[in-house]
Design a protein around this motif. Structure first.
Motif, PDB file in Angstrom:
ATOM      1  N   LEU A  38       0.822  -1.216   0.000  1.00 14.84           N
ATOM      2  CA  LEU A  38       0.000   0.000   0.000  1.00 14.84           C
ATOM      3  C   LEU A  38       0.850   1.258   0.000  1.00 14.84           C
ATOM      4  O   LEU A  38       0.457   2.294  -0.544  1.00 14.84           O
ATOM      5  N   PHE A  39       2.032   1.143   0.598  1.00 18.23           N
ATOM      6  CA  PHE A  39       2.857   2.345   0.753  1.00 18.23           C
ATOM      7  C   PHE A  39       3.855   2.520  -0.397  1.00 18.23           C
ATOM      8  O   PHE A  39       4.623   3.470  -0.399  1.00 18.23           O
ATOM      9  N   LEU A  44      -0.875   6.178  -3.317  1.00 21.62           N
ATOM     10  CA  LEU A  44      -0.538   7.000  -2.160  1.00 21.62           C
ATOM     11  C   LEU A  44      -0.813   8.482  -2.415  1.00 21.62           C
ATOM     12  O   LEU A  44      -0.881   9.275  -1.488  1.00 21.62           O
ATOM     13  N   TYR A  45      -0.985   8.833  -3.688  1.00 23.75           N
ATOM     14  CA  TYR A  45      -1.221  10.240  -4.044  1.00 23.75           C
ATOM     15  C   TYR A  45      -2.682  10.493  -4.420  1.00 23.75           C
ATOM     16  O   TYR A  45      -3.009  11.563  -4.901  1.00 23.75           O
ATOM     17  N   ASN A  46      -3.517   9.469  -4.274  1.00 26.56           N
ATOM     18  CA  ASN A  46      -4.916   9.609  -4.673  1.00 26.56           C
ATOM     19  C   ASN A  46      -5.802   9.774  -3.435  1.00 26.56           C
ATOM     20  O   ASN A  46      -5.795   8.914  -2.550  1.00 26.56           O
ATOM     21  N   PRO A  47      -6.587  10.859  -3.367  1.00 25.70           N
ATOM     22  CA  PRO A  47      -7.443  11.065  -2.188  1.00 25.70           C
ATOM     23  C   PRO A  47      -8.468   9.955  -1.951  1.00 25.70           C
ATOM     24  O   PRO A  47      -9.086   9.931  -0.894  1.00 25.70           O
ATOM     25  N   VAL A  48      -8.652   9.039  -2.901  1.00 20.30           N
ATOM     26  CA  VAL A  48      -9.602   7.942  -2.633  1.00 20.30           C
ATOM     27  C   VAL A  48      -9.152   7.096  -1.452  1.00 20.30           C
ATOM     28  O   VAL A  48      -9.956   6.397  -0.839  1.00 20.30           O
ATOM     29  N   LEU A  49      -7.841   7.168  -1.151  1.00 14.45           N
ATOM     30  CA  LEU A  49      -7.346   6.434   0.013  1.00 14.45           C
ATOM     31  C   LEU A  49      -8.129   6.820   1.264  1.00 14.45           C
ATOM     32  O   LEU A  49      -8.499   5.971   2.075  1.00 14.45           O
ATOM     33  N   GLY A  50      -8.351   8.124   1.400  1.00 17.42           N
ATOM     34  CA  GLY A  50      -9.099   8.607   2.562  1.00 17.42           C
ATOM     35  C   GLY A  50     -10.508   8.070   2.570  1.00 17.42           C
ATOM     36  O   GLY A  50     -11.026   7.659   3.609  1.00 17.42           O
TER      37      GLY A  50
END
Lengths: 265, 627
Positions: A38-39, A44-50
């Motif tokens: 994941l890291f 890691l640069y996509n706000p969908v992570l949140g």
């Protein structure tokens, strides 16, 4: 057997909390391996992570439905890794359960006990796995004949019994200083059957504690949000579950110790 | 209705999302509203004002034979020519002829399968008209011609504009095993859902008769009228019908006789079973009565909560439910083909064979109650413009479910209504229009497009103009076209009168366009970002920029061009870009490309990682620590 003495003795042993920590740290390390990809990803640069972290189903659905092939291969890789790492967790348990039981019984040091019983407990693990498959098959057969509920209940009861035999086999290995997994399993079955009321009561208490922690988690998880509180809660739950497992082993050790002494007398 | 394809998608692809707190609050409010009653009331035949034009009215006297699986009887039809034309013929719809063999239009289009249930060749349905006369006894049957599910009836004398004609018909309906909304099943085949079962006049609208045969995807197009129906069943059977019972069932010669009346309605159906039990609740002045089967007792509260909530909410949004009662019929698991269907003042539900708590009952109930507005009050033609019927209904039901905090699925695998609609929409082929007749769609495409794509499009329209404005516009549509036969152009004209021009929806989305925006490029220096419109629909979209200083700016791009390039305001560095941050565009195809950050998002990654760790650790403990 004296069930009260078994409960108190088990609690006293399990209160040596540091003996549980190697098992927890082993599980934690393996889970870190599992999420490491994941890291190292452009995600890691996509706000969908949140959104994913917040349980936003829309984003998950979006990822799956718009790239089903990628989603399938990711799911397959994750599942394969999960299986492999789960087997390693099993190996760690087989290593450290011998150490915990030896330290509680005072027969060997934690590390010496871990090494001494490792291969024996690995063999025991394979046998228990085989018995678990049989339990599930019996449950499935009953499910076909009498319905899903009857089949599920049967499978769960049989699986709990196999689990119980495994715990008493480990405890018997330490109290009887034996390593043949088949003999240990036979010994465990004898101990459980001859002390049905006590052993089953302790098993039910252990099961109730496990379920209680799960219920507490399901209540708290809707109230505690955000990083890092969520992670702290979940790791606390993992640690609690591990400790309850250790407590069940400690109770099994108390019972087998009593039974061994009674036999000697 | 026809929710099976949607449910299949649910079962196959469920996942995360619970709104437990919200759901508990709603459940508490609903629980305070719901009042249990052991038996149904038999109120006077009161209706909340006869408001609809009385065009086609029916007085029927029918008998159910549970052994022969037939309903036979007589009807007296009073028809008033609603047009300015002189009519020389009438058309009677004989829907059950669709199931008489495997060569009808319906069977050819469906392959003999409805909702995954194949019809059994030895358990087909049919309808036979024995006599057809004018009120004066003049025979009409001899000159009729049959074609598929239609009977053409030449009139001996022309029927002038506004003139009335009375017909007497006797017939026998053979019910199929529960299939495509009608038939029998359940314990010892004693459950009956009697729908599309009697000779019924077709609609003459805007200068022509609606002579399309019954198509597999389509449901119905009906005129308003009044119904007076006497139903005889064997003693011990409980009957539930459209409208209101005028008094308790009367026992006569080993049979139980019920009498129902209904005004301002377009159809009549009834259910019968010796096993029905009842519970009721109130939504304001509306009595909601549930006829359920003992095996589904655990779902009673879910039915009633959804019934009360949907009636209350949609009445507030769109306009008052116009009848004093709503009847909900629970169907047996082996008669799901009769479940999930709407009639005026009566709907059928069902548990889908799923355990209690799946959310299926609330979803189906809300959807079918949504039909009490569309088309039961706006009598659109579902065959030719299905999106005005099923689409508006799916939107209404899903929006109610969303407001109520309802989810579909279990535990961590439960999903909200919007996600459920998206799951269905994603299975639809790209670029397909919504404004086609029902027979132009495949069965799966019909669900994904007419239901889900329409619902998500309307949801998007609501969020772009504001919920209050949108619901007010929908209420205006209902006010203008209540008890009429509106078409898509009428719907558009009314909405645009309230909301202003919405070409992206009516000219682009409805005609086959898709909504999709994406980040094109964020300059590494953070001084410029490019946004791409990948879909053909030019709907305005919000863009949110987060600057290095922490300031956040939001602007609206009209989406008219294929791309737009935005410089960083005031020479500041852009650190994050988000398209549609408030998720107004519910119908957007791909949302995972709607954002980018120049910095790694370690916090969310750690939070997500923590979640995944916990999932793994739970699995690993369960298996790895066995024994």
């Amino acid at each position: 057997m004296n069930i009260l003495a078994a409960i108190v003795g088990g609690l006293k042993n399990a209160s040596r909390f540091r003996l549980v920590l190697p098992l927890y740290l082993g599980v934690l390390l393996l889970s870190l391996i599992q999420i490491w990809p994941l890291f190292g990803n452009t995600a890691l640069y996509n706000p969908v992570l949140g959104a994913l972290a917040d349980h936003t189903a829309d984003v998950f659905v979006d990822l799956v439905t718009n790239a089903p092939d990628a989603a399938a291969s990711t799911a397959a890789a994750w599942s394969g890794l999960t299986l492999l790492l789960t087997l390693l967790v099993g190996a760690i348990y087989n290593l450290f359960s011998g150490g915990m039981l030896s330290a509680w019984a005072g027969t060997r040091s934690f590390w010496a006990g871990s090494r001494y019983f490792f291969l024996s407990f690995m063999g025991l693990g394979f046998i228990l796995g085989f018995l678990l498959v049989i339990a599930i098959a019996i449950g499935a057969g009953i499910g076909v004949a009498f319905g899903l509920t009857a089949g599920s209940i049967t499978a769960i009861i049989l699986a709990q019994l196999v689990n119980l035999f495994g715990e008493y086999a480990r405890a018997a290995a330490v109290t009887q200083n034996r390593r043949n997994p088949l003999l240990l399993l036979g010994s465990a079955i004898r101990i459980v059957l001859r002390n049905r009321a006590g052993t089953l009561s302790l098993a039910l208490i252990g099961l109730a504690l496990h379920i209680g922690v799960a219920l507490l988690y399901s209540t708290l998880t809707n109230r505690i949000t955000g990083f890092p509180m969520t992670i702290l809660l979940e790791q606390g739950v993992v640690l609690a579950w591990l400790w309850i497992k250790a407590l069940r082993l400690a109770w099994a050790l108390s019972v087998t110790s009593q039974v061994t002494v009674e036999s000697a007398l | 209705m026809n929710v099976s394809n949607i449910i299949e998608a649910l079962l196959e692809r469920t996942m995360i999302h619970t709104r437990l707190t919200h759901a508990l609050i709603i459940a508490l409010i609903l629980a305070l509203c719901v009042r249990s009653q052991p038996t149904p009331t038999h109120a006077a035949p009161h209706q909340q004002g006869a408001q609809a034009p009385v065009i086609a009215s029916y007085k029927m006297d029918v008998q159910l034979d549970p052994v022969a699986k037939t309903v036979s009887g007589t009807e007296h039809i009073t028809y008033t020519n609603p047009s300015k034309d002189t009519l020389n013929e009438l058309y009677l719809r004989l829907y059950l002829r669709a199931f008489r063999d495997l060569n009808t239009t319906w069977m050819r289009e469906s392959g003999g399968v409805s909702r995954g249930f194949p019809i059994k060749p030895d358990e087909l349905g049919d309808i036979t008209v024995h006599t057809l006369t004018l009120a004066d006894g003049t025979d009409l049957l001899a000159t009729t011609t049959l074609s598929d599910t239609l009977m053409r009836v030449p009139l001996p004398r022309p029927l002038a504009a506004g003139q009335q004609i009375e017909l007497d018909v006797s017939w026998t309906s053979k019910l199929p095993r529960a299939f495509a909304r009608t038939g029998y099943g359940g314990k010892n085949d004693t459950f009956f859902m009697v729908g599309q079962w009697y000779p019924k006049l077709a609609v003459y609208d805007r200068g022509q008769w609606d002579t399309e045969p019954w198509h597999a995807n389509a449901e119905f197009f009906n005129d308003f009228g009044a119904y007076d129906v006497t139903i005889s069943v064997p003693s011990g059977y409980v009957v539930a019908g459209v409208g209101m019972p005028t008094n308790p069932p009367q026992e006569r010669d080993g049979r139980s006789v019920s009498h129902y009346t209904a005004d301002d309605v377009t159809d009549f159906a009834f259910a019968a079973s010796p096993d029905f039990q009842t519970r009721s609740a109130r939504a304001g002045n509306v009595e909601i009565i549930l006829y359920y089967l003992p095996e589904h007792a655990a779902s009673v509260q879910e039915y009633l909560d959804a019934g009360v909530g949907t009636i209350t909410t949609l009445s507030r949004w769109f306009g008052q439910y116009p009848h004093p009662r709503l009847t909900i019929i629970d169907v047996p698991n082996d008669a799901e083909g009769a479940g999930g269907m709407e009639y005026p003042t009566l709907i059928t539900g069902g548990t889908g064979g799923l355990p209690d708590g799946s959310g299926f009952v609330a979803y189906v109930t809300a959807h079918e109650i949504g039909h009490q507005w569309w088309p039961m009050q706006t009598a659109t033609n579902e065959a030719t413009e299905p999106w005005l019927d099923e689409g508006l209904t799916e939107y209404s039901g899903a929006r109610y479910n969303a407001d109520a905090g309802d989810t579909l699925g279990f535990g961590p695998f439960a999903i909200g209504p919007a996600t459920f609609e998206r799951l269905n929409y994603m299975s639809a082929p790209l670029g397909k229009p919504l404004n086609q007749p029902s027979w132009n769609y495949s069965s799966g495409g019909y669900g994904a497009l007419i239901y889900a794509k329409t619902a998500l499009g309307l949801w998007t329209l609501e969020r772009t103009v504001g919920t209050e404005r949108f619901h007010k516009a929908m209420a205006e549509y209902l006010t203008v076209y209540r008890f009429k036969h509106p078409r898509a152009a009428d719907f558009r004209a009314t909405l645009e009168r309230s909301l202003g021009p919405q070409p992206w929806f009516f000219d682009e989305y409805v005609t086959g366009g898709e909504i999709d925006y994406a980040i094109g490029d964020l300059n590494p220096n953070g001084d410029r970002v490019t946004i791409i419109r990948k879909g053909s629909v030019r709907v305005p979209v919000d863009l949110r920029l987060t600057l290095a200083s922490g300031a956040v700016t939001t602007s609206v791009w009209d989406g008219q061009n294929e791309t737009t390039s935005m410089p960083a305001p005031n020479g500041q560095r852009i650190v994050r870009v988000e398209i549609d941050p408030e998720r107004k565009l519910q119908a957007e195809r791909i949302i995972s490309d709607n954002g980018v950050s120049v910095e790694p998002l370690l916090g969310p990654a750690a939070q997500l990682g923590g979640r995944l760790m916990f999932v793994f650790q739970s699995i690993a403990q369960l298996i790895g620590l066995f024994g």
